[in-house]
Structure formats: structure tokens, C-alpha cells
Design an enzyme around this catalytic site. Structure first.
Site, PDB file in Angstrom:
ATOM      1  NE  ARG A 158       6.970   0.672   5.029  1.00 22.77           N
ATOM      2  CZ  ARG A 158       5.754   0.128   5.055  1.00 22.77           C
ATOM      3  NH1 ARG A 158       5.595  -1.148   4.788  1.00 22.77           N
ATOM      4  NH2 ARG A 158       4.701   0.860   5.335  1.00 22.77           N
ATOM      5  CG  HIS A 201       3.186   3.881   8.598  1.00 19.43           C
ATOM      6  ND1 HIS A 201       3.321   4.768   7.547  1.00 19.43           N
ATOM      7  CD2 HIS A 201       2.785   2.705   8.043  1.00 19.43           C
ATOM      8  CE1 HIS A 201       3.023   4.140   6.416  1.00 19.43           C
ATOM      9  NE2 HIS A 201       2.693   2.901   6.692  1.00 19.43           N
ATOM     10  CE  LYS A 250      27.090  -4.466  -5.799  1.00 15.67           C
ATOM     11  NZ  LYS A 250      27.539  -3.469  -6.798  1.00 15.67           N
ATOM     12  NE  ARG A 267      -1.605  -2.357   2.763  1.00 13.72           N
ATOM     13  CZ  ARG A 267      -1.752  -3.625   2.371  1.00 13.72           C
ATOM     14  NH1 ARG A 267      -2.832  -3.991   1.774  1.00 13.72           N
ATOM     15  NH2 ARG A 267      -0.813  -4.525   2.612  1.00 13.72           N
ATOM     16  CB  THR A 268       3.325   2.584   2.437  1.00 17.87           C
ATOM     17  OG1 THR A 268       2.503   2.075   3.485  1.00 17.87           O
ATOM     18  CG2 THR A 268       3.861   3.948   2.815  1.00 17.87           C
TER      19      THR A 268
HETATM   20  N1   CP Z   1      -0.378  -0.004   5.825  1.00 17.67           N
HETATM   21  C1   CP Z   1       0.846  -0.305   5.341  1.00 17.67           C
HETATM   22  O1   CP Z   1       1.850   0.281   5.728  1.00 17.67           O
HETATM   23  O2   CP Z   1       0.838  -1.292   4.414  1.00 17.67           O
HETATM   24  P1   CP Z   1       2.127  -1.739   3.571  1.00 17.67           P
HETATM   25  O3   CP Z   1       3.064  -2.403   4.530  1.00 17.67           O
HETATM   26  O4   CP Z   1       1.600  -2.686   2.512  1.00 17.67           O
HETATM   27  O5   CP Z   1       2.725  -0.512   2.981  1.00 17.67           O
END
Ligand code: CP
Length: 320
Positions: free
Chosen positions: A109, A137, A87, A59-60
Site C-alpha cells: 500500500r 485498490h 531514513k 481492514r486491508t
Molecule cells: N477499505 C480499506 O482499504 O480500508 P483500510 O484503509 O482500513 O485498509
């Protein structure tokens, strides 16, 4: 130019309620762009954005990429596998090399809590945290707030219970900070083994029975059991977890009112949430995903120096 949000978006904890409201309000006009047949405006034309995803994401990652493309930014995706990170190159060296190619923003991320801040302190580009370890998040928290506001037309006084694996959840932390700043009442519910020791210091109500949480709440934000972060011993079994803490239609039917159901995804169907709830009439799980694009467009726009009062005009192409 310093944006209304500062240089970076790393967490909801340091934001004011005015800044959070600004992001939510700025997302409103951006929702409509995704409903057009040609889903593109030139607002960020000429900007270059790197999406650094060192942990799995559906999603993100895709939502940020859609948001960037719909604002006409140039985007590059980097994952740890297939890049020089595999590496042994450090995070900062990777980012500095990208900056040497004249980028404007990094969306990151990372599995380590604090990685986004670590990077933001070492590079000039804007940094957006797309989830760091068990810390925060922020764009997920914002899209959850927008989805709740869409439904209830307010956040102040709303009763929201965050259910399940709070211990491992960056989504829970962003929700707690964001909801409390916006005046909502926040509770958590889960086995004690999946709640942080310091949960009481966050100013939330703690329910040990899901039935009590359902009686109390206007909305439940149901968290995924993060099995990959558990070394064992947190719960007896997935079946037992579902039996005691699962959000089921039988339990919801006993609530005094309809309870709105959110889940950040990905879901463990039949564990923390049953399929008839996830796909049922009170679920806004896919609305959350839709709102994610508008929230990320708003964050990109504001961090790039976009003026909030011109967001409506930005839909037509102007506004920075
Ligand atoms: N909600 C969320 O962070 O989903 P993903 O891990 O798929 O990005």
C-alpha cells in the site's frame, strides 16, 4: 510458473471478466476455512510474504495478514515509520533488500498512484496492490463484487451506484472497472467537485442528486470523504454534505425497493452515511470485511501458482 493472473495483481482494469470470475469462484471454497475452529491450511507453507504498508490501513493490512497466516505462509510486516524508508531509502532499494532475503511475494500500500506497478517492474517477487494513491485498490473491488454476487446471485445487469468522493477514490476506480467487466450497470453520484473531470469517459451514468441515485440503484457503494486528500474548497462543510448527499434512512425509505448498502470503510458516520443505515438491515458492510479475507486468500493462492480447479482440495491442504 505463470499463474492464471500473471505475475502480479496491480489493478482490475487489465483483467478479463474470466480472470475476475476465476478469483471470485476461487474465493468461495476459502470462505469456509475462516469459519473453522482451527483456521489454517498448509497451502502456502514455505512461502514468505512481506506486507509493505506505507499508508494507514486497518481492514486491508489485517485481512491480508489473516489470509496469509490461514494459508500457512510466513509473513513480515513493514511500515514506513520504523523502517529505513524513514531514513530516505527508496521503495525499490527496500524491496530489493527484502528480495535478497528470499521472499516470494510483496503486498504494497502506497500513497503514490503507480507505486505497485513501479515495484512490480523492478522485482521478481509477485506484487499485490493493496491500494496505490488514487489509482486502484483491486482486492477491495473484488471483495465488493463477491459481496454483491453473494446477495444478488448475479452481477450481470445489476445497477450499482458509487456515491461520494469518487475523485480521490481508488476503490471507485476498481469498482467501476470490475463491475463493468462483469456486466453490471454503474453510476456515480456526488458533488461535481468530487467527480473526476473525465468521469464521462469511464462509461458510467452520473447522478447529481442522491435521491435519483437511490431510485435507480439495486445497491449503493458509499465512499468515505477523504478529508486527508482534500486541500479545501471541495465541499462547503461536512454538515452541508450530509444534508445534500448523505445516505440516510429517510431517503432510503422513499426507494421503490430495498437498496443494498456497501461501504469500503473506514466510515465517517453522520457525513456520507448515517449510523442507522450503516448498522441497518440492508447493510452488508461487515460481510465485505469477512469476504475480504477469502478474496485475499484466493489471490495469494492463484498468484502462487495454485490451480483453480484444486482450490476445493486446497482447503484440506493439497492443491498447488
Ligand atoms: N477499505 C480499506 O482499504 O480500508 P483500510 O484503509 O482500513 O485498509
Amino acid at each position: 510458473m505463470t499463474s492464471a493472473l500473471g505475475k502480479d495483481l496491480l489493478a482490475l482494469e487489465p483483467l478479463s471478466s474470466e480472470q475476475i470470475r476465476l478469483i471470485l469462484d476461487t474465493a468461495e471454497p476459502f470462505k469456509e476455512i475462516s469459519e473453522r475452529s482451527i483456521k489454517k491450511v498448509p497451502t502456502l507453507r514455505g512461502s514468505t510474504i512481506v506486507n509493505l504498508f506505507f499508508e494507514a490501513s486497518t481492514r486491508t493490512r489485517i485481512s491480508f495478514e489473516f489470509a496469509e497466516k490461514r494459508l500457512s505462509a510466513d509473513t513480515v510486516n513493514v511500515a514506513s515509520s520504523g523502517s529505513s524508508v524513514s531514513k530516505g531509502e527508496t521503495l525499490v532499494d527496500t524491496a530489493r533488500n527484502l528480495e535478497a532475503m528470499r521472499i516470494d511475494m510483496v503486498v504494497i500500500r502506497h500513497g503514490a498512484s503507480g507505486a505497485a506497478q513501479f515495484l512490480a517492474e523492478r522485482i521478481e517477487s509477485n506484487v499485490i496492490n493493496a491500494g496505490d494513491g488514487t489509482h486502484e485498490h483491486p482486492t477491495q473491488g473484488l471483495l465488493d463484487l463477491l459481496t454483491l454476487r453473494d446477495h444478488f446471485h448475479r452481477l450481470d445487469g445489476l445497477k450499482v451506484c458509487i456515491c461520494g468522493d469518487v475523485l480521490h477514490s481508488r476503490v471507485a476506480r476498481s469498482n467501476i472497472w470490475g463491475l463493468k467487466k462483469m456486466g453490471a450497470e454503474v453510476a456515480v453520484c456526488g458533488p461535481r467537485s468530487l467527480l473526476p473531470n473525465a468521469i464521462d469517459e469511464l462509461g458510467v451514468t452520473v447522478f447529481s442528486r442522491i435521491e435519483d441515485a437511490i431510485q435507480w440503484a439495486d445497491a449503493l457503494n458509499v465512499l468515505r470523504l477523504q478529508l486527508e486528500r482534500m486541500q479545501g474548497g471541495y465541499i462547503p462543510s461536512l454538515r452541508e454534505y450530509n444534508r445534500v448527499f448523505g445516505v440516510t434512512s429517510e431517503r432510503l425509505a422513499r426507494a421503490p425497493k430495498d437498496v443494498l448498502i456497501l461501504h469500503p470503510g473506514p466510515m465517517n458516520r453522520g457525513v456520507e452515511i448515517d449510523s442507522d443505515v450503516a448498522d441497518g438491515p440492508h447493510s452488508v458492510i461487515l460481510n465485505q470485511v469477512t469476504n475480504g479475507v477469502a478474496i485475499r486468500m484466493a489471490v495469494l493462492y492463484l498468484l502462487s501458482g495454485g490451480r483453480p480447479e484444486l482450490a476445493e482440495a486446497a482447503k484440506g491442504g493439497g492443491g498447488r
